[in-house]
Design an enzyme around this catalytic site. Structure first.
Site, PDB file in Angstrom:
ATOM      1  CD1 TRP A 127      -2.953  -1.191   2.245  1.00  0.00           C
ATOM      2  CD2 TRP A 127      -2.613  -1.924   0.360  1.00  0.00           C
ATOM      3  NE1 TRP A 127      -3.609  -2.324   2.276  1.00  0.00           N
ATOM      4  CE2 TRP A 127      -3.316  -2.517   1.095  1.00  0.00           C
ATOM      5  CE3 TRP A 127      -2.018  -2.244  -0.844  1.00  0.00           C
ATOM      6  CZ2 TRP A 127      -4.222  -3.453   0.135  1.00  0.00           C
ATOM      7  CZ3 TRP A 127      -2.681  -3.247  -1.667  1.00  0.00           C
ATOM      8  CH2 TRP A 127      -3.807  -3.876  -0.941  1.00  0.00           C
ATOM      9  CD  GLU A 141      -9.462  -6.395  -3.686  1.00  0.00           C
ATOM     10  OE1 GLU A 141      -8.974  -7.636  -3.761  1.00  0.00           O
ATOM     11  OE2 GLU A 141     -10.053  -6.130  -2.649  1.00  0.00           O
ATOM     12  NE  ARG A 180     -15.660  -5.756  -5.545  1.00  0.00           N
ATOM     13  CZ  ARG A 180     -16.206  -6.732  -4.936  1.00  0.00           C
ATOM     14  NH1 ARG A 180     -17.768  -6.656  -4.553  1.00  0.00           N
ATOM     15  NH2 ARG A 180     -15.559  -8.006  -4.444  1.00  0.00           N
ATOM     16  CD  GLU A 195     -12.492  -7.006  -6.089  1.00  0.00           C
ATOM     17  OE1 GLU A 195     -12.848  -7.944  -5.239  1.00  0.00           O
ATOM     18  OE2 GLU A 195     -13.185  -6.138  -6.424  1.00  0.00           O
ATOM     19  CE1 TYR A 210      -7.728 -13.612  -1.648  1.00  0.00           C
ATOM     20  CE2 TYR A 210      -8.298 -11.665  -2.993  1.00  0.00           C
ATOM     21  CZ  TYR A 210      -7.343 -12.265  -2.192  1.00  0.00           C
ATOM     22  OH  TYR A 210      -6.148 -11.618  -1.921  1.00  0.00           O
ATOM     23  CD  GLU A 264      -5.379  -8.622  -3.295  1.00  0.00           C
ATOM     24  OE1 GLU A 264      -5.898  -9.378  -2.744  1.00  0.00           O
ATOM     25  OE2 GLU A 264      -5.378  -7.551  -3.106  1.00  0.00           O
TER      26      GLU A 264
END
Length: 544
Positions: free
Chosen positions: A134, A263, A265, A308, A346, A379
């Site tokens: 980060w 990510e 959204r 993602e 995920y 990820e």
């Protein structure tokens, strides 16, 4: 023949080294690389190969006040081998391919030097080349905080006196990020830096909305004042002179890429919901604007989204493919100012299964190939103890597809007090000799084995998965869209979410991994390739 040494005219400019086994009457003397230095092993070691981890200088630790790293490494950072660029669907450094396995670690920016060093040393020992972390800690300041400072560290906060967001460049601010960059540089690691979080942890998008009095999560993408504040922060980082190395961020090859978000959204997990007007066009417009802006300030580095990987394909009932979360992987990667695509995997948190994950991987690699750009699974992981079998399947899918890069979520190590950083979300691995850690090492070795200083495609073929990925996507689950893994560094989630909002799984503590390791996703090369020499891509540390 034999020789007593190998001459290197300019060690700082060596990017390809030919290793020659030199015969003697008792065996071989071996030339090897150690931080771009070349020397011969003494004859007493004939017939052996160095097996120890490269010796990495350990930065000294000096802390003040909030335990902020303020010291410089004990030795100067190794010379960089150049900026990473995209060339077609792969990455290159100085015309040498750069396929990589990497990892994630979010807590580097708010911990002591020792904790930072331990993670980065583990990454080097495991053969990982890139670390994603980060570049943000956003707090309320004189306004409401979505998430507070982390151990006293924060990067941005609101000042009523100045009537604006103020960037903290002090020892409990961006100086900590300077140290992370310097320590990575010292070890020859590359850094992907994410600039804002979609989720409430670290303040993120909702903190910007609080600062400027917005009403919806997606005001971040459309509000003129918010966009200006984001651009100001990004510009500050790009033009910042690292207090440890003296190098301006935009001129530092240690940085692999700027990442617009983590990510993004239409919805988040903080106090603001999405507006009815937010959709893929909203996010795509923002991605194009911000990535283009960064390119005007920094022509050296790549830019990516950090999404993602959700698709926006008309008529698809699966929420990960129909654009309902605002993502549009194919539109993002098609933008001229985006250098490579990102996606996350995920399956457990998204109520999917292993075979779905393999198809997800294949679909993103195919989309990247269609766009003519690299794709990074930045990820991926598996929750709790039974990691090896599902990870093997997914790693096989990535390697079979010749993916450009990967980054496991996540790697942790010992803290400054000697304790292990807790496994808050069930995905964490440590460099502890576990089956999961060894699997990641094998994957890293395979990815690096594909690197060569030529324009040819990788020549090594990964092993075929024991079960072929499905030819079509599995049926759409009945459960509602799920958010990604919670990334709060302070506590693990304790409650199951309501079904009306994205679900967050309750992490469990790891128990034990299977007693036997399944077949590796590839056979790590153990013998010298059939050629008279070995060519190695150097990044400032030993490769043996």
């Amino acid at each position: 023949g034999s020789s007593s040494n190998i001459a290197v005219a300019n060690r700082n400019s060596v990017y390809r080294i030919t290793i020659i086994l030199l015969p003697t009457t008792t065996g071989f003397n071996e030339a090897f690389i150690d931080n771009i230095r070349v020397s011969n092993l003494p004859s007493s070691t004939s017939g052996t190969t160095p097996t120890t981890t490269p010796s990495t200088p350990t930065p000294s630790t000096t802390t003040t006040g909030t335990n902020t790293p303020t010291s410089t490494p004990t030795s100067a950072p190794s010379p960089s081998s150049g900026f990473v660029k995209r060339v077609g669907t792969k990455f290159q450094v100085n015309n040498c391919d750069f396929y990589f396995a990497g990892t994630n670690c979010y807590y580097l920016i708010y911990n002591k030097n020792t904790a930072v060093d331990n993670v980065l040393d583990s990454a080097v020992q495991m053969g990982l080349k890139v670390i994603r972390t980060w570049g943000m800690i956003d707090t309320g300041g004189d306004k409401e905080s979505v998430d507070g400072p982390k151990s006293g560290y924060y990067y941005q906060s609101w000042s009523n006196a100045q009537n604006k967001v103020v960037i903290n460049t002090g020892t409990n601010g961006l100086v900590s990020l300077d140290y992370v960059m310097a320590a990575a540089k010292q070890r020859g690691l590359r850094v992907i830096m994410s600039l804002v979080n979609n989720w409430a942890q670290f303040g993120g998008i909702d903190q910007y909305v609080v600062w400027y009095g917005g009403s919806y999560h997606d005001d971040f993408y459309t509000n003129t004042q918010i966009k200006a504040a984001y651009k100001n922060y990004v510009s500050t980082l790009i033009n910042r002179v690292n207090s440890v190395t003296g190098i301006t961020y935009k001129n530092d090859p240690t940085l692999f890429a700027w990442e617009l978000t983590n990510e993004l959204r239409c919805r988040g997990s903080g106090k603001f919901g999405p507006s009815s007007s937010c959709g893929p066009s909203t996010l795509t417009s923002w991605v194009k604007e911000m990535s283009s802006y960064i390119k005007t300030l920094d022509s050296n580095h790549m830019v990516t989204v950090g999404d993602e990987g959700f698709f926006n394909r008309a008529g698809n009932s699966d929420w990960t493919y129909n654009g309902s979360e605002g993502g549009d992987f194919e539109a993002f990667i098609a933008a001229d100012s985006i250098d490579f695509g990102t996606f996350h995997i995920y399956t457990q948190d998204w109520s999917k299964d292993v075979s779905w994950g393999s198809q997800w991987i294949q679909d993103h690699i195919a989309a990247g190939n269609a766009a003519g750009k690299p794709v990074v699974a930045e990820e991926f992981g598996w929750k709790n103890s039974d990691k090896v079998q599902p990870l093997t399947t997914h790693i096989n899918a990535m390697q079979n597809g010749r993916i450009a890069g990967t980054a496991y979520w996540m790697l942790a190590a010992k803290m400054d007090d000697g304790s292990l950083y807790p496994d808050y979300d069930g995905y964490t691995i440590y460099n502890d000799g576990s089956q999961a850690a060894n699997l990641i090492k094998q994957h890293a070795s395979f990815m690096s084995s594909n690197n060569a200083c030529s324009s040819s495609s990788p020549t090594s073929s990964p092993t075929t998965p024991t079960s072929a990925p499905p030819t079509s996507r599995p049926a759409t689950p009945t459960s509602s869209p799920a958010t990604s893994v919670p990334k709060s560094p302070t506590s693990s989630p304790t409650t199951a979410p309501p079904t009306s909002s994205p679900a967050t799984s309750t992490p469990k503590s790891p128990t034990t991994v299977p007693t036997t390791i399944p077949k590796s996703p590839t056979t790590t090369p153990t013998t010298t390739p059939k050629s008279p020499t070995i060519t190695i891509l150097c990044s400032g540390r030993r490769h043996m």
